[in-house]
Design a protein around this motif. Structure first.
Motif, PDB file in Angstrom:
ATOM      1  N   GLN A 175       0.822  -1.208   0.000  1.00 40.48           N
ATOM      2  CA  GLN A 175       0.000   0.000   0.000  1.00 40.48           C
ATOM      3  C   GLN A 175       0.859   1.263   0.000  1.00 40.48           C
ATOM      4  O   GLN A 175       0.552   2.234  -0.702  1.00 40.48           O
ATOM      5  N   GLU A 176       1.958   1.248   0.782  1.00 42.85           N
ATOM      6  CA  GLU A 176       2.809   2.429   0.899  1.00 42.85           C
ATOM      7  C   GLU A 176       3.407   2.822  -0.446  1.00 42.85           C
ATOM      8  O   GLU A 176       3.494   4.001  -0.771  1.00 42.85           O
ATOM      9  N   TYR A 177       3.823   1.813  -1.246  1.00 41.79           N
ATOM     10  CA  TYR A 177       4.449   2.094  -2.536  1.00 41.79           C
ATOM     11  C   TYR A 177       3.489   1.903  -3.704  1.00 41.79           C
ATOM     12  O   TYR A 177       3.888   1.996  -4.862  1.00 41.79           O
ATOM     13  N   ASN A 178       2.211   1.625  -3.385  1.00 39.31           N
ATOM     14  CA  ASN A 178       1.184   1.414  -4.411  1.00 39.31           C
ATOM     15  C   ASN A 178       1.662   0.418  -5.467  1.00 39.31           C
ATOM     16  O   ASN A 178       1.664   0.688  -6.674  1.00 39.31           O
ATOM     17  N   LEU A 179       2.066  -0.756  -5.005  1.00 38.74           N
ATOM     18  CA  LEU A 179       2.563  -1.807  -5.898  1.00 38.74           C
ATOM     19  C   LEU A 179       1.377  -2.547  -6.494  1.00 38.74           C
ATOM     20  O   LEU A 179       0.920  -3.566  -5.985  1.00 38.74           O
ATOM     21  N   THR A 180       0.862  -2.015  -7.583  1.00 38.51           N
ATOM     22  CA  THR A 180      -0.382  -2.552  -8.161  1.00 38.51           C
ATOM     23  C   THR A 180      -0.264  -4.026  -8.539  1.00 38.51           C
ATOM     24  O   THR A 180      -1.230  -4.774  -8.434  1.00 38.51           O
ATOM     25  N   ASP A 181       0.937  -4.449  -8.971  1.00 36.80           N
ATOM     26  CA  ASP A 181       1.102  -5.850  -9.357  1.00 36.80           C
ATOM     27  C   ASP A 181       1.226  -6.779  -8.161  1.00 36.80           C
ATOM     28  O   ASP A 181       1.284  -8.002  -8.321  1.00 36.80           O
ATOM     29  N   ARG A 182       1.297  -6.227  -6.934  1.00 38.54           N
ATOM     30  CA  ARG A 182       1.438  -7.038  -5.735  1.00 38.54           C
ATOM     31  C   ARG A 182       0.163  -7.088  -4.894  1.00 38.54           C
ATOM     32  O   ARG A 182       0.080  -7.854  -3.938  1.00 38.54           O
ATOM     33  N   TYR A 183      -0.846  -6.244  -5.231  1.00 42.18           N
ATOM     34  CA  TYR A 183      -2.091  -6.248  -4.445  1.00 42.18           C
ATOM     35  C   TYR A 183      -2.729  -7.642  -4.458  1.00 42.18           C
ATOM     36  O   TYR A 183      -3.264  -8.113  -3.453  1.00 42.18           O
ATOM     37  N   PHE A 184      -2.656  -8.269  -5.605  1.00 42.18           N
ATOM     38  CA  PHE A 184      -3.255  -9.593  -5.752  1.00 42.18           C
ATOM     39  C   PHE A 184      -2.669 -10.570  -4.729  1.00 42.18           C
ATOM     40  O   PHE A 184      -3.391 -11.199  -3.958  1.00 42.18           O
ATOM     41  N   MET A 185      -1.311 -10.675  -4.711  1.00 45.55           N
ATOM     42  CA  MET A 185      -0.661 -11.610  -3.798  1.00 45.55           C
ATOM     43  C   MET A 185      -0.832 -11.172  -2.346  1.00 45.55           C
ATOM     44  O   MET A 185      -0.969 -12.009  -1.451  1.00 45.55           O
ATOM     45  N   GLY A 186      -0.844  -9.865  -2.101  1.00 43.89           N
ATOM     46  CA  GLY A 186      -1.053  -9.378  -0.747  1.00 43.89           C
ATOM     47  C   GLY A 186      -2.383  -9.830  -0.177  1.00 43.89           C
ATOM     48  O   GLY A 186      -2.464 -10.300   0.970  1.00 43.89           O
ATOM     49  N   HIS A 187      -3.451  -9.704  -0.972  1.00 45.93           N
ATOM     50  CA  HIS A 187      -4.772 -10.159  -0.519  1.00 45.93           C
ATOM     51  C   HIS A 187      -4.788 -11.682  -0.335  1.00 45.93           C
ATOM     52  O   HIS A 187      -5.404 -12.194   0.607  1.00 45.93           O
ATOM     53  N   LEU A 188      -4.108 -12.418  -1.231  1.00 43.52           N
ATOM     54  CA  LEU A 188      -4.107 -13.871  -1.144  1.00 43.52           C
ATOM     55  C   LEU A 188      -3.416 -14.347   0.131  1.00 43.52           C
ATOM     56  O   LEU A 188      -3.915 -15.237   0.836  1.00 43.52           O
ATOM     57  N   VAL A 189      -2.262 -13.746   0.459  1.00 49.27           N
ATOM     58  CA  VAL A 189      -1.532 -14.117   1.671  1.00 49.27           C
ATOM     59  C   VAL A 189      -2.356 -13.791   2.923  1.00 49.27           C
ATOM     60  O   VAL A 189      -2.421 -14.576   3.867  1.00 49.27           O
ATOM     61  N   LEU A 190      -3.012 -12.624   2.916  1.00 51.67           N
ATOM     62  CA  LEU A 190      -3.866 -12.254   4.048  1.00 51.67           C
ATOM     63  C   LEU A 190      -5.050 -13.208   4.181  1.00 51.67           C
ATOM     64  O   LEU A 190      -5.479 -13.534   5.294  1.00 51.67           O
ATOM     65  N   ALA A 191      -5.577 -13.653   3.053  1.00 52.90           N
ATOM     66  CA  ALA A 191      -6.691 -14.603   3.085  1.00 52.90           C
ATOM     67  C   ALA A 191      -6.269 -15.893   3.774  1.00 52.90           C
ATOM     68  O   ALA A 191      -6.985 -16.439   4.629  1.00 52.90           O
ATOM     69  N   PHE A 192      -5.079 -16.406   3.442  1.00 52.26           N
ATOM     70  CA  PHE A 192      -4.575 -17.623   4.074  1.00 52.26           C
ATOM     71  C   PHE A 192      -4.345 -17.411   5.570  1.00 52.26           C
ATOM     72  O   PHE A 192      -4.674 -18.272   6.390  1.00 52.26           O
ATOM     73  N   ALA A 193      -3.747 -16.257   5.921  1.00 48.96           N
ATOM     74  CA  ALA A 193      -3.422 -15.994   7.325  1.00 48.96           C
ATOM     75  C   ALA A 193      -4.684 -15.894   8.176  1.00 48.96           C
ATOM     76  O   ALA A 193      -4.758 -16.468   9.269  1.00 48.96           O
ATOM     77  N   HIS A 194      -5.685 -15.165   7.691  1.00 48.16           N
ATOM     78  CA  HIS A 194      -6.937 -15.039   8.443  1.00 48.16           C
ATOM     79  C   HIS A 194      -7.656 -16.383   8.541  1.00 48.16           C
ATOM     80  O   HIS A 194      -8.247 -16.714   9.575  1.00 48.16           O
ATOM     81  N   SER A 195      -7.602 -17.159   7.462  1.00 48.92           N
ATOM     82  CA  SER A 195      -8.253 -18.467   7.471  1.00 48.92           C
ATOM     83  C   SER A 195      -7.643 -19.373   8.528  1.00 48.92           C
ATOM     84  O   SER A 195      -8.354 -20.073   9.257  1.00 48.92           O
ATOM     85  N   ALA A 196      -6.307 -19.348   8.649  1.00 46.19           N
ATOM     86  CA  ALA A 196      -5.621 -20.190   9.633  1.00 46.19           C
ATOM     87  C   ALA A 196      -6.002 -19.808  11.059  1.00 46.19           C
ATOM     88  O   ALA A 196      -6.046 -20.663  11.951  1.00 46.19           O
ATOM     89  N   LEU A 197      -6.279 -18.522  11.286  1.00 49.83           N
ATOM     90  CA  LEU A 197      -6.669 -18.058  12.620  1.00 49.83           C
ATOM     91  C   LEU A 197      -8.168 -18.207  12.875  1.00 49.83           C
ATOM     92  O   LEU A 197      -8.646 -17.862  13.948  1.00 49.83           O
ATOM     93  N   GLY A 198      -8.887 -18.685  11.879  1.00 50.85           N
ATOM     94  CA  GLY A 198     -10.327 -18.850  12.036  1.00 50.85           C
ATOM     95  C   GLY A 198     -11.119 -17.588  11.777  1.00 50.85           C
ATOM     96  O   GLY A 198     -12.323 -17.545  12.036  1.00 50.85           O
ATOM     97  N   ASN A 199     -10.440 -16.530  11.233  1.00 43.93           N
ATOM     98  CA  ASN A 199     -11.150 -15.298  10.874  1.00 43.93           C
ATOM     99  C   ASN A 199     -11.752 -15.472   9.482  1.00 43.93           C
ATOM    100  O   ASN A 199     -11.257 -14.922   8.493  1.00 43.93           O
ATOM    101  N   LEU A 200     -12.792 -16.280   9.396  1.00 43.57           N
ATOM    102  CA  LEU A 200     -13.283 -16.724   8.099  1.00 43.57           C
ATOM    103  C   LEU A 200     -13.925 -15.599   7.283  1.00 43.57           C
ATOM    104  O   LEU A 200     -13.817 -15.579   6.053  1.00 43.57           O
TER     105      LEU A 200
END
Length: 510
Positions: A175-200
């Protein structure tokens, strides 16, 4: 004077020649990036004229890194590590921080494939030290990847809070550097992390962001991961039918885009879901397919995972003899991968644990006997209070759960509608064709330059029914290697690389 001009002319000619060679090498490396198949990319890099004798250090390092990455993607991990370490030695004493960080990242990825988690963590952290706070977009992009990869390791180690911490740090850089090509992977990694913690709910929100980005840019290479994470959410919610639906989608997409680790792991997930549904025969079939796929692609950790589910299903199906044989294979594979203690040592540890538990129980009983009457009476009063509080808490919890289930049901219906809409649009994007295959062999051969044989034509029709190689082999009474050979011939004759492109090719000529 004439000799001086002659010498200057020779120097200029040499410089021009070297410059031209460097430009050619850079162009060849860029061309290599466009080769999708890892094996073909290796062949290109090894055979391209001039790349073997590069004199420029930075270009040679880039060449060795690309070659190492290609071998890693082809699961030739030892060769990958050799070339990547060779690149690291070349750049070690030079101030190429970004390039050095990229090599450390590649070494970490390859080590992770070998399940060398400690080595991977060491390499990722070394990469972070190199990149530091480089005030460039490329530096920020690498930093976000390294942070995300460390978060992935913590996820594997089941340290889910740390995993989420690093995933959020990675996304903050994006977000800080507005890396448009990385937003996709950023959301995907966060999705996995929240899922593992049960934040469905949070996980589902990030997955929907991933699907939106896929629809916008048309890149389906990570679609399998999004589908698999959605499936895992439904898995945790024990919605077995929807979990199976999205695991199957993840499996099919992973196969089409050659994400073989995801492809193989989906079979284990499907086996587990089938076991939960009481469909033991179906689960056994999925586990067997997972084992076969893991062997085919040389994925030992996934092989062990599939064997584990296979053993559990056989035991529940009362196939004792086969289950014992599979269990021995599981122990052997596990020992070869992790180089841990023998089965006897494991039994000894279990025995010590049981003995310690027994001693703990004896000590607890002794302490209880030494309690005075007044202490026992007070304890009973406390217990009565706790029971009353527990009953009241249960009543409140039931009311809260009922309210949440009503809300969850409404959200579930809304999300399912959205996901079905995404699924339809994504299937259109991937070029999937849901109709019957109507072209005759004569019509098809009239539209291609290389004639297709009758057997290849039969295999082609099977592709449109979305059957696996094994299912095609069973139906046509062929070996799986023969099916693969027919598929390769079809790809060559049609000028495509995978099933999805076959479907698009045929659909465009209807």
């Amino acid at each position: 004077m004439a000799l001086r001009f002659c010498w200057l002319g020779i120097c200029l000619l040499i410089a021009a020649t070297v410059s031209a060679q460097n430009s050619q090498s850079i162009a060849q490396l860029k061309q290599a990036d466009k080769v999708q198949n890892s094996r073909e990319r290796i062949t290109f890099l090894l055979s391209a004229e001039g790349l073997q004798t590069i004199s420029n250090d930075s270009i040679k390092v880039a060449y060795l890194q690309k070659l190492g990455n290609a071998y890693a993607q082809a699961y030739s991990n030892d060769t990958a590590l050799y070339h990547l370490n060779e690149a690291l030695q070349l750049v070690d004493s030079k101030p190429y921080k970004l390039l050095k960080g990229e090599i450390y990242n590649s070494l970490g990825n390859t080590s992770l494939t070998l399940s060398a988690t400690d080595d991977a963590m060491k390499y990722y952290n070394a990469g972070l030290e190199e990149v530091g706070d480089l005030p460039t977009v490329d530096g920020a992009s690498l930093k976000s990847r390294l942070l995300g990869n460390i978060g992935g390791i913590y996820n594997e180690l089941e340290q889910y809070s740390k995993s989420l911490e690093y995933a959020q740090a990675s996304f903050q850089v994006i977000q800080e550097y507005n890396l448009t090509d990385r937003y996709f992977m950023g959301h995907l990694v966060l999705a996995f992390a929240h899922s593992a913690l049960g934040n469905l709910d949070q996980s589902m929100d990030h997955n929907l962001k991933v699907l939106e980005i896929i629809l916008e840019n048309g890149d389906s290479s990570y679609l399998a991961y999004a589908y698999k994470n959605i499936a895992s959410i439904y898995h945790q919610q024990k919605d077995w039918e929807l979990a199976k639906k999205y695991y199957l989608s993840a499996r099919d997409v992973a196969w089409a885009v050659q994400e073989y680790e995801v492809y193989v792991s989906c079979f284990s997930n499907l086996a587990e879901v089938s076991e939960q549904q009481g469909q033991l025969k179906t689960g056994i079939r999925y586990a067997e397919q997972g084992i076969e796929a893991a062997k085919t692609y040389g994925l030992l950790p996934k092989h062990i995972e599939a064997i584990k589910f296979y053993y559990s299903l056989l035991k529940k199906s009362n196939e004792t003899a086969l289950a014992l044989s599979v269990h021995e294979e599981y122990l052997s594979l596990k020992d070869s991968l992790f180089k841990l203690e023998t089965v006897a040592q494991i039994e000894e540890i279990e025995s010590k644990y049981e003995k310690a538990e027994q001693q703990k129980e004896i000590a607890l009983l002794t302490a209880q006997q030494e309690l005075t009457e007044s202490e026992l009476s007070r304890k009973q009063q406390v217990q009565a209070f706790l029971v009353g509080a527990s009953v009241l808490s249960i009543i409140i919890l039931v009311l809260v759960i009922y309210s949440q289930r009503q809300k969850a049901q409404l959200r579930h219906e809304i999300l399912e509608g959205q996901l079905n809409e995404y699924r339809i649009r994504l299937n259109e994007m991937l070029g999937k064709y849901e109709g019957d295959f109507s072209l005759s062999l004569e019509e098809l051969n009239g539209r291609v330059s290389n004639p297709i044989s009758e057997r290849e034509y039969e295999v082609l029709k099977m592709i449109f029914t979305q059957k696996t190689n094994q299912e095609i082999a069973d139906e046509l009474y062929l070996s799986i290697n023969t099916v693969k050979s027919h598929l390769k011939n079809l790809y060559d004759k049609l000028g495509v690389n995978n099933r999805a492109e076959v479907v698009k090719f045929i659909a465009s000529r209807k």
